[in-house]
Design a protein around this motif. Structure first.
Motif, PDB file in Angstrom:
ATOM      1  N   UNK A   1      49.934 -91.538 -10.808  1.00  0.00           N
ATOM      2  CA  UNK A   1      50.690 -91.773 -12.033  1.00  0.00           C
ATOM      3  C   UNK A   1      49.938 -92.273 -13.204  1.00  0.00           C
ATOM      4  N   UNK A   2      49.441 -91.758 -14.470  1.00  0.00           N
ATOM      5  CA  UNK A   2      48.693 -92.066 -15.367  1.00  0.00           C
ATOM      6  C   UNK A   2      49.386 -92.799 -16.613  1.00  0.00           C
ATOM      7  N   UNK A   3      50.794 -92.914 -16.453  1.00  0.00           N
ATOM      8  CA  UNK A   3      51.444 -93.592 -17.542  1.00  0.00           C
ATOM      9  C   UNK A   3      50.954 -94.839 -17.899  1.00  0.00           C
ATOM     10  N   UNK A   4      50.860 -94.937 -19.131  1.00  0.00           N
ATOM     11  CA  UNK A   4      50.064 -96.423 -19.747  1.00  0.00           C
ATOM     12  C   UNK A   4      51.235 -97.820 -19.225  1.00  0.00           C
ATOM     13  N   UNK A   5      50.429 -98.747 -19.208  1.00  0.00           N
ATOM     14  CA  UNK A   5      50.939-100.088 -18.817  1.00  0.00           C
ATOM     15  C   UNK A   5      51.414-100.786 -20.145  1.00  0.00           C
ATOM     16  N   UNK A   6      52.523-101.396 -20.242  1.00  0.00           N
ATOM     17  CA  UNK A   6      53.096-102.036 -21.307  1.00  0.00           C
ATOM     18  C   UNK A   6      52.354-103.371 -21.428  1.00  0.00           C
ATOM     19  N   UNK A   7      51.792-103.925 -22.301  1.00  0.00           N
ATOM     20  CA  UNK A   7      50.999-105.218 -22.403  1.00  0.00           C
ATOM     21  C   UNK A   7      51.815-106.172 -23.312  1.00  0.00           C
ATOM     22  N   UNK A   8      51.587-107.225 -23.151  1.00  0.00           N
ATOM     23  CA  UNK A   8      52.142-108.191 -24.078  1.00  0.00           C
ATOM     24  C   UNK A   8      52.020-107.957 -25.434  1.00  0.00           C
ATOM     25  N   UNK A   9      52.916-107.747 -26.300  1.00  0.00           N
ATOM     26  CA  UNK A   9      52.785-107.512 -27.704  1.00  0.00           C
ATOM     27  C   UNK A   9      51.851-108.662 -28.476  1.00  0.00           C
ATOM     28  N   UNK A  10      50.903-108.112 -29.323  1.00  0.00           N
ATOM     29  CA  UNK A  10      50.187-109.175 -30.001  1.00  0.00           C
ATOM     30  C   UNK A  10      50.950-109.817 -31.129  1.00  0.00           C
ATOM     31  N   UNK A  11      50.671-111.092 -31.461  1.00  0.00           N
ATOM     32  CA  UNK A  11      51.306-111.727 -32.577  1.00  0.00           C
ATOM     33  C   UNK A  11      52.705-112.400 -31.819  1.00  0.00           C
TER      34      UNK A  11
ATOM     35  N   UNK B   1      63.064 -87.663  -4.460  1.00  0.00           N
ATOM     36  CA  UNK B   1      63.464 -89.125  -4.016  1.00  0.00           C
ATOM     37  C   UNK B   1      63.561 -89.850  -5.170  1.00  0.00           C
ATOM     38  N   UNK B   2      64.499 -90.941  -4.977  1.00  0.00           N
ATOM     39  CA  UNK B   2      64.621 -92.010  -6.149  1.00  0.00           C
ATOM     40  C   UNK B   2      63.207 -92.618  -6.343  1.00  0.00           C
ATOM     41  N   UNK B   3      62.980 -92.900  -7.642  1.00  0.00           N
ATOM     42  CA  UNK B   3      61.734 -93.740  -8.154  1.00  0.00           C
ATOM     43  C   UNK B   3      61.922 -95.011  -7.520  1.00  0.00           C
ATOM     44  N   UNK B   4      60.481 -95.571  -7.211  1.00  0.00           N
ATOM     45  CA  UNK B   4      60.430 -96.919  -6.990  1.00  0.00           C
ATOM     46  C   UNK B   4      59.605 -97.679  -7.961  1.00  0.00           C
ATOM     47  N   UNK B   5      59.545 -98.914  -7.628  1.00  0.00           N
ATOM     48  CA  UNK B   5      58.723 -99.849  -8.838  1.00  0.00           C
ATOM     49  C   UNK B   5      57.464 -99.885  -8.239  1.00  0.00           C
ATOM     50  N   UNK B   6      56.464 -99.325  -9.423  1.00  0.00           N
ATOM     51  CA  UNK B   6      55.057 -99.138  -9.155  1.00  0.00           C
ATOM     52  C   UNK B   6      54.378-100.624  -9.450  1.00  0.00           C
ATOM     53  N   UNK B   7      53.413-100.593  -8.715  1.00  0.00           N
ATOM     54  CA  UNK B   7      52.475-101.736  -8.770  1.00  0.00           C
ATOM     55  C   UNK B   7      51.259-101.084  -9.339  1.00  0.00           C
ATOM     56  N   UNK B   8      50.628-101.638 -10.641  1.00  0.00           N
ATOM     57  CA  UNK B   8      49.498-101.133 -11.143  1.00  0.00           C
ATOM     58  C   UNK B   8      48.142-101.259 -10.437  1.00  0.00           C
ATOM     59  N   UNK B   9      47.358-100.276 -10.419  1.00  0.00           N
ATOM     60  CA  UNK B   9      46.170-100.164  -9.708  1.00  0.00           C
ATOM     61  C   UNK B   9      45.235-101.450 -10.109  1.00  0.00           C
ATOM     62  N   UNK B  10      44.417-101.892  -9.491  1.00  0.00           N
ATOM     63  CA  UNK B  10      43.544-102.859  -9.811  1.00  0.00           C
ATOM     64  C   UNK B  10      42.643-102.649 -11.186  1.00  0.00           C
ATOM     65  N   UNK B  11      42.810-103.618 -11.855  1.00  0.00           N
ATOM     66  CA  UNK B  11      42.067-103.380 -13.289  1.00  0.00           C
ATOM     67  C   UNK B  11      40.705-103.005 -13.345  1.00  0.00           C
TER      68      UNK B  11
END
Length: 176
Positions: free
Chosen positions: A61-71, A166-176
């Protein structure tokens, strides 16, 4: 006559745009109609994806990860929203952009190596969302890196669910 034409159009379903395969990676807008092909990959539908999943083929899965918004003001609590994916998928976040930073390129390369067990001919399924160029970009990069067993699933998460996967499951991001 007009009724017959309208009825025929309704029964035909939505028109699909013919999108040409570009010569390079695709940028904004990422959520847009995608080509029906990807040179060097096998393009699969949801039924094929489910068969490959049942056979134990790794899904990426290559969907982007949401990061803390700037500001955000100091002291503001921010929680990363959960990302749900196909069960067992490896979440190689941020690896489908048009241009990759060195860390993103390294994450993609490590993820491909680990998922394939070092066998560049091993089958791998790459996906994100439906009509999302990020999976096309990531699959194209995998091919450029010498992977020959790439299966691109353009239907992504929505196609999986619509086909009764199958129902979706919560993803754990791959190591940075």
């Amino acid at each position: 006559m007009i009724r017959a034409v309208l009825l025929a159009l309704l029964l035909a379903g939505p028109a699909t745009a013919q999108v040409a395969e570009p010569d390079t990676y695709r940028g904004e807008p990422y959520r847009a109609p995608v080509p029906e092909t990807l040179q060097g990959a096998t393009v699969i539908d949801a039924a094929q994806a489910m068969r490959l999943h049942a056979d134990g083929v790794p899904f990426l899965d290559v969907l982007p990860r949401k990061t803390r918004p700037e500001g955000l003001p100091e002291g503001t609590i921010w929680r990363e929203p959960p990302h749900e994916t196909i069960p067992g998928a490896i979440w190689l976040w941020d690896t489908g952009w048009e241009a990759l930073a060195p860390a993103e390129q390294a994450r993609l390369e490590r993820g491909l190596e680990q998922a394939s067990g070092g066998d560049r001919a091993a089958p791998l399924v790459i996906f994100c969302r439906s009509d999302c160029w990020m999976s096309w970009n990531a699959a194209r990069r995998a091919i450029a890196l010498g992977y020959t067993g790439i299966h691109w699933f353009p239907g992504g998460i929505e196609g999986w669910l619509a086909a009764g996967g199958a129902p979706l499951v919560r993803a754990t991001p791959a190591d940075p």
